[in-house]
Design a protein around this motif. Structure first.
Motif, mmCIF file in Angstrom:
data_model
loop_
_atom_site.group_PDB
_atom_site.id
_atom_site.type_symbol
_atom_site.label_atom_id
_atom_site.label_comp_id
_atom_site.label_asym_id
_atom_site.label_seq_id
_atom_site.Cartn_x
_atom_site.Cartn_y
_atom_site.Cartn_z
ATOM 1 N N ALA A 161 0.733 -1.351 0.062
ATOM 2 C CA ALA A 161 -0.143 0.099 -0.052
ATOM 3 C C ALA A 161 0.759 1.160 -0.118
ATOM 4 C CB ALA A 161 -1.005 0.027 1.042
ATOM 5 N N ALA A 162 0.326 2.231 -0.698
ATOM 6 C CA ALA A 162 0.907 3.515 -0.533
ATOM 7 C C ALA A 162 0.732 4.279 0.684
ATOM 8 C CB ALA A 162 0.464 4.444 -1.938
ATOM 9 N N ALA A 163 1.900 5.006 1.015
ATOM 10 C CA ALA A 163 1.746 5.601 2.473
ATOM 11 C C ALA A 163 1.208 6.876 2.274
ATOM 12 C CB ALA A 163 3.342 6.044 2.956
ATOM 13 N N LEU A 164 -0.118 7.103 3.314
ATOM 14 C CA LEU A 164 -0.499 8.430 3.370
ATOM 15 C C LEU A 164 0.221 9.464 3.846
ATOM 16 C CD1 LEU A 164 -3.049 6.178 3.455
ATOM 17 C CD2 LEU A 164 -4.162 8.236 4.836
ATOM 18 N N THR A 165 0.380 10.626 3.322
ATOM 19 C CA THR A 165 1.288 11.930 3.596
ATOM 20 C C THR A 165 0.899 12.372 4.882
ATOM 21 O OG1 THR A 165 -0.002 13.558 2.207
ATOM 22 C CG2 THR A 165 2.032 12.088 1.265
ATOM 23 N N SER A 166 -0.205 12.351 5.316
ATOM 24 C CA SER A 166 -0.868 13.076 6.627
ATOM 25 C C SER A 166 -1.977 12.014 6.956
ATOM 26 C CB SER A 166 -1.017 14.436 6.379
ATOM 27 O OG SER A 166 -2.110 14.694 5.470
ATOM 28 N N ALA A 167 -2.528 12.579 8.404
ATOM 29 C CA ALA A 167 -3.744 12.059 8.636
ATOM 30 C C ALA A 167 -4.984 12.503 7.919
ATOM 31 C CB ALA A 167 -3.870 12.323 10.264
ATOM 32 N N PRO A 168 -5.778 11.450 7.511
ATOM 33 C CA PRO A 168 -6.914 11.729 6.702
ATOM 34 C C PRO A 168 -7.832 12.694 7.351
ATOM 35 C CG PRO A 168 -7.018 9.629 7.443
ATOM 36 C CD PRO A 168 -5.734 10.170 7.731
ATOM 37 N N SER A 169 -8.617 13.592 6.461
ATOM 38 C CA SER A 169 -9.814 14.360 7.121
ATOM 39 C C SER A 169 -10.982 13.667 6.471
ATOM 40 C CB SER A 169 -9.548 15.671 6.839
ATOM 41 O OG SER A 169 -9.864 15.812 5.473
ATOM 42 N N ALA A 170 -12.043 14.053 6.961
ATOM 43 C CA ALA A 170 -13.492 13.506 6.553
ATOM 44 C C ALA A 170 -13.765 13.756 5.097
ATOM 45 C CB ALA A 170 -14.544 14.152 7.587
ATOM 46 N N GLU A 171 -12.848 14.818 4.808
ATOM 47 C CA GLU A 171 -13.264 15.487 3.090
ATOM 48 C C GLU A 171 -11.930 14.967 2.174
ATOM 49 O OE1 GLU A 171 -13.541 17.629 5.681
ATOM 50 O OE2 GLU A 171 -15.541 17.426 5.667
ATOM 51 N N SER A 172 -10.835 14.413 2.886
ATOM 52 C CA SER A 172 -9.983 14.081 1.913
ATOM 53 C C SER A 172 -8.609 13.558 2.691
ATOM 54 C CB SER A 172 -9.068 15.438 1.113
ATOM 55 O OG SER A 172 -8.542 16.206 2.266
ATOM 56 N N PHE A 173 -7.622 12.652 1.865
ATOM 57 C CA PHE A 173 -6.465 12.215 2.242
ATOM 58 C C PHE A 173 -5.415 12.083 1.000
ATOM 59 C CE2 PHE A 173 -8.779 8.621 0.291
ATOM 60 C CZ PHE A 173 -7.947 7.854 -0.172
ATOM 61 N N ALA A 174 -4.441 11.795 1.240
ATOM 62 C CA ALA A 174 -3.352 12.160 0.264
ATOM 63 C C ALA A 174 -2.077 10.979 0.342
ATOM 64 C CB ALA A 174 -2.684 13.683 0.276
ATOM 65 N N VAL A 175 -1.845 10.606 -0.816
ATOM 66 C CA VAL A 175 -0.702 9.485 -0.786
ATOM 67 C C VAL A 175 0.128 10.067 -2.078
ATOM 68 C CG1 VAL A 175 -2.110 7.750 -0.144
ATOM 69 C CG2 VAL A 175 -1.737 8.275 -2.743
ATOM 70 N N LYS A 176 1.487 9.432 -1.677
ATOM 71 C CA LYS A 176 2.464 9.609 -2.565
ATOM 72 C C LYS A 176 2.527 8.383 -3.842
ATOM 73 C CE LYS A 176 5.658 12.844 -0.143
ATOM 74 N NZ LYS A 176 7.015 13.091 0.013
ATOM 75 N N VAL A 177 2.796 8.670 -4.919
ATOM 76 C CA VAL A 177 2.885 7.566 -6.004
ATOM 77 C C VAL A 177 4.152 6.920 -5.678
ATOM 78 C CG1 VAL A 177 3.204 6.979 -8.395
ATOM 79 C CG2 VAL A 177 1.959 9.142 -7.687
ATOM 80 N N PRO A 178 3.879 5.456 -5.380
ATOM 81 C CA PRO A 178 5.213 4.812 -4.755
ATOM 82 C C PRO A 178 5.959 4.221 -5.906
ATOM 83 C CG PRO A 178 3.173 3.360 -5.077
ATOM 84 C CD PRO A 178 2.823 4.703 -5.139
ATOM 85 N N GLU A 179 7.264 3.776 -5.592
ATOM 86 C CA GLU A 179 8.162 3.104 -6.235
ATOM 87 C C GLU A 179 7.573 1.793 -6.999
ATOM 88 O OE1 GLU A 179 10.963 3.888 -7.383
ATOM 89 O OE2 GLU A 179 11.463 5.518 -6.201
ATOM 90 N N GLY A 180 7.876 1.764 -8.200
ATOM 91 C CA GLY A 180 7.195 0.397 -8.659
ATOM 92 C C GLY A 180 5.801 0.646 -9.485
ATOM 93 N N ALA A 181 5.197 1.754 -9.494
ATOM 94 C CA ALA A 181 3.740 1.872 -9.980
ATOM 95 C C ALA A 181 3.849 2.022 -11.413
ATOM 96 C CB ALA A 181 3.117 3.309 -9.163
ATOM 97 N N VAL A 182 2.699 1.422 -11.949
ATOM 98 C CA VAL A 182 2.473 1.684 -13.342
ATOM 99 C C VAL A 182 1.175 2.243 -13.598
ATOM 100 C CG1 VAL A 182 4.122 -0.104 -13.938
ATOM 101 C CG2 VAL A 182 1.832 -0.515 -13.617
ATOM 102 N N SER A 183 1.037 2.705 -14.711
ATOM 103 C CA SER A 183 -0.341 3.183 -15.119
ATOM 104 C C SER A 183 -1.411 2.306 -15.039
ATOM 105 C CB SER A 183 -0.273 3.948 -16.524
ATOM 106 O OG SER A 183 0.662 5.131 -16.698
ATOM 107 N N GLY A 184 -2.502 2.533 -14.655
ATOM 108 C CA GLY A 184 -3.553 1.649 -14.418
ATOM 109 C C GLY A 184 -4.616 2.029 -13.414
ATOM 110 N N PRO A 185 -5.514 1.139 -12.893
ATOM 111 C CA PRO A 185 -6.503 1.352 -11.875
ATOM 112 C C PRO A 185 -5.993 1.414 -10.741
ATOM 113 C CG PRO A 185 -7.253 -0.324 -13.087
ATOM 114 C CD PRO A 185 -5.882 -0.081 -13.715
#
Length: 681
Positions: A161-185
């Motif tokens: 799983a990709a790591a979240l960059t900060s604690a999520p809120s009720a309206e949003s959360f964020a992650v960084k594109v991890p190493e090894g990721a490729v285009s797709g779902p």
């Protein structure tokens, strides 16, 4: 009236649409092998709780629920009802917000319409829908505020799983594109529940762009340059994404200018840009920014703006296909043939040479061009050069000779006999109007052209011997255009072959078999000669005697005869042929093979003449000299007729005979015509 649609399976052959009314007044439409276009125009409402229903509006849904499949993100919805313009679906337990996709009989419509499931974790937006490894991606929605420990975000190509960059809120959360990721779902799980990610096709993992160089390192203000590299314009999985423009910037100290990028021609490997038209001459440092990043280059990209070429003149404004055309220019320093492109209309010309020192660019008019006017354009190092009044060029018709005034001379199909001072008129097309562009030769002799138009060339036969073919050599066209042969006409010359056909033994017969002969193979009809023997019998028209009989190669003589199958007397029998002869003095010689005018017992009377007459050939064997010229036959010998023609004339040449007694005859075995000069000279 209610319409009922039945979608039949595709048939081997397309069938027409059948329409009928049933007993209840319903219209039944049988769509046999048709492909109605399914469209989705909206959903209503756009949000609701699990267990609620909403309507998908559109066209061509049909009426069969079993033929319709609706998904929301990755969740299949229950189809409650289907009509032509509406599908009612139910939101199942566990569903989360997602984009709507409709499938009718295998025809899939993926939409941007989203249904938001209230009271459940839902992601309604991903921003951006692309990124490099390490970029932060924000997921927005509602009911998202649980501990990050309950989030699992899997990019395609990864197992962790990709790591979240900060604690999520009720309206949003964020992650960084991890190493090894490729285009797709992207797969998202929150608190062990699958949550739809609103991407129609998937997330695009970008690769950093690289620039490998410029297509050319020098050129002109306003010219075109291509920046080569990789990952310059990658395709995104998601469509209709608004991106920053691709930029190509040129800097000279504090002077900074931006080129215009041709986005339609730009690819992932090449950015096509047009430089500003007002760039000053000098060196510029080129920098490149894609829609996603400023591209770093190992070595600076340097482009030199040169003084723009100026066309002083074009050598010709019209020429034949294959001809050379020269642009006389200034400012060609450093220009090679690879830098130049010349177009005649839509056809590119071959650039044969560039001489920067003299300022000449030489090209060949494309040989595939048809005659007519075309737009002429010149591009040097990607810069379109203004041609001004030289921008229209006329391609002349490919030269060809269609006729030569051969009827003015003695001639056959290939050769004309001419004398010094005779005028030769060559007719054709595509000659042009400039005699300097044409070399006329009679055989090996170059001849001065006295008049030229696009359809006619006139010249006079020069002094000396002229023996050979007429040829026209046009500037820029390697192969000469050939005409008929010319031979010198001299006094006393045998010109029989140019005046008569089938004029000597063995004469050619028209016979093809025994049925074409008479008198047991002794007589047949001659080719090219008209025989009027007044026989009134099956011997009419027979005037060629064979010995041996039936031998097609033994046509020994042309003859008029009485008895032996012919009538016992003959009045003004004639054997002749018609021919056109130009002005001059001529001598006709006929060689008599046999002559017996008095016939059986030497008791009859008769006469024969060798004759030149007009084409009617109504001359008589005796009486006044009512023809152009004639000489009486007076024995087995050569009979000579001299005649003069003041101009070209259709004449008849032959012989005539009249006999009162049986077994009379006159027979010729050859004819000869000589040119004796022209009394008018």
């Amino acid at each position: 009236m209610k319409r009922i649609y039945y979608y039949l399976l595709p048939l081997l052959f397309a069938a027409p649409v059948m329409v009928a009314c049933d007993d209840e007044g319903q219209t039944v439409v049988m769509l046999q092998n048709q492909d109605p276009v399914v469209t989705v125009t909206g959903i209503s409402p756009a949000s609701g709780y699990t267990g609620s229903e909403f309507t998908i509006n559109g066209t061509e849904f049909g009426i069969m629920a079993d033929a319709v499949k609706v998904t929301m993100g990755g969740t299949e919805l229950e189809v409650v009802s289907v009509s032509e313009n509406a599908i009612v679906v139910k939101v199942p337990e566990g569903a989360t917000a997602g984009k709507i996709t409709v499938d009718v009989y295998g025809q899939t419509v993926a939409t941007e319409y989203m249904f938001d499931v209230l009271g459940e974790p839902g992601v309604t937006n991903v921003n951006p829908v692309y990124g490099f490894v390490g970029d932060e991606i924000v997921f927005s929605g509602h009911d998202l505020g649980v501990s990050e420990a309950f989030y699992t975000v899997l990019f395609s190509g990864t197992s962790e799983a990709a790591a979240l960059t900060s604690a999520p809120s009720a309206e949003s959360f964020a992650v960084k594109v991890p190493e090894g990721a490729v285009s797709g779902p992207i797969a998202l799980t929150i608190s062990d529940r699958n949550v739809n990610v609103p991407l129609t096709n998937g997330f695009t993992v970008l690769q950093h762009a690289a620039v490998t160089g410029l297509s050319v390192t020098s050129g002109y203000a306003g010219s075109e340059v291509t920046v080569n590299g990789t990952d310059l314009k990658p395709d995104l999985l998601e469509e209709n994404v608004e991106l920053q423009p691709i930029r190509v910037t040129l800097a000279q100290g504090t002077n900074v200018a931006e080129a215009v990028v041709d986005i339609e021609r730009t690819t992932n490997e090449a950015i096509v840009a047009v430089l500003p038209a007002d760039l000053a001459v000098g060196e510029y440092t080129v920098s490149v920014a894609t829609s996603f990043e400023t591209v770093a280059t190992g070595n600076p990209l340097v482009y030199t703006v040169m003084a723009t070429p100026v066309v002083d003149k074009v050598s010709v404004s019209q020429a034949h296909a294959g001809s050379d055309v020269t642009f006389v220019c200034s400012n060609l320093a450093g220009v090679t043939t690879d830098d130049v492109k010349v177009m005649f209309g839509e056809t590119e010309a071959e650039v044969t040479s560039v001489d920067a020192e003299s300022g000449n660019i030489t090209v060949k008019v494309p040989v595939t061009l048809d005659a007519g006017s075309v737009a002429l354009s010149l591009t040097v190092k990607g810069k379109s050069i203004d041609l001004g009044e030289n921008a229209l060029f006329t391609v002349l018709a490919t030269p060809k000779i269609t006729a030569i005034n051969a009827d003015s001379f003695l001639h056959d199909e290939t050769t004309a006999l001419v004398k010094e001072g005779d005028e030769i008129v060559i007719s054709g097309e595509g000659f042009g109007t400039d005699s300097d562009n044409v070399v006329l030769r009679f055989g090996e002799t170059e001849v001065r052209i006295v008049a030229i138009s696009d359809t006619e060339i006139r010249a006079f036969v020069p002094s000396g011997s002229v023996d050979g073919a007429i040829s026209l050599t046009f500037a820029g066209i390697e192969t000469p255009v050939m005409g008929m042969n010319l031979k010198p006409l001299v006094d006393g010359m045998d010109v029989t072959a140019y005046v008569l056909k089938n004029y000597s033994h063995p004469f050619v017969s028209l016979a093809q078999g025994n049925g074409d002969f008479e008198r047991q193979g002794e007589w047949s009809r001659p080719a090219d000669w008209i025989v009027v023997n007044n026989s009134g019998s099956n011997m009419e028209g027979f005037g060629l005697q064979h010995n041996p009989k039936y031998d097609l190669n033994a046509g020994n003589s042309l003859g008029l005869q009485t008895d032996w199958g012919f009538p016992n007397s003959l009045t003004n029998g004639r054997i002749y042929q018609c021919t056109a002869v130009p002005a001059g003095n001529y001598r006709l010689t006929g060689t008599v093979a046999e002559y017996a005018p008095k016939g059986q017992g030497n008791r009859g009377t008769g006469s024969a003449c060798l004759v030149v007459d007009d084409a009617s050939f109504e001359v008589t064997a005796e009486g006044s000299n009512d023809c152009i010229a004639k000489t009486a036959v007076d024995g087995v010998k050569d009979i000579v007729v001299d005649f003069a023609l003041p101009g070209r004339q259709e004449i008849a040449i032959g012989f005539v005979g009249s006999f009162t007694n049986r077994q009379s005859y006159v027979k010729f075995n050859s004819f000869r015509v000589e040119y004796m000069g022209n009394s008018q000279n």
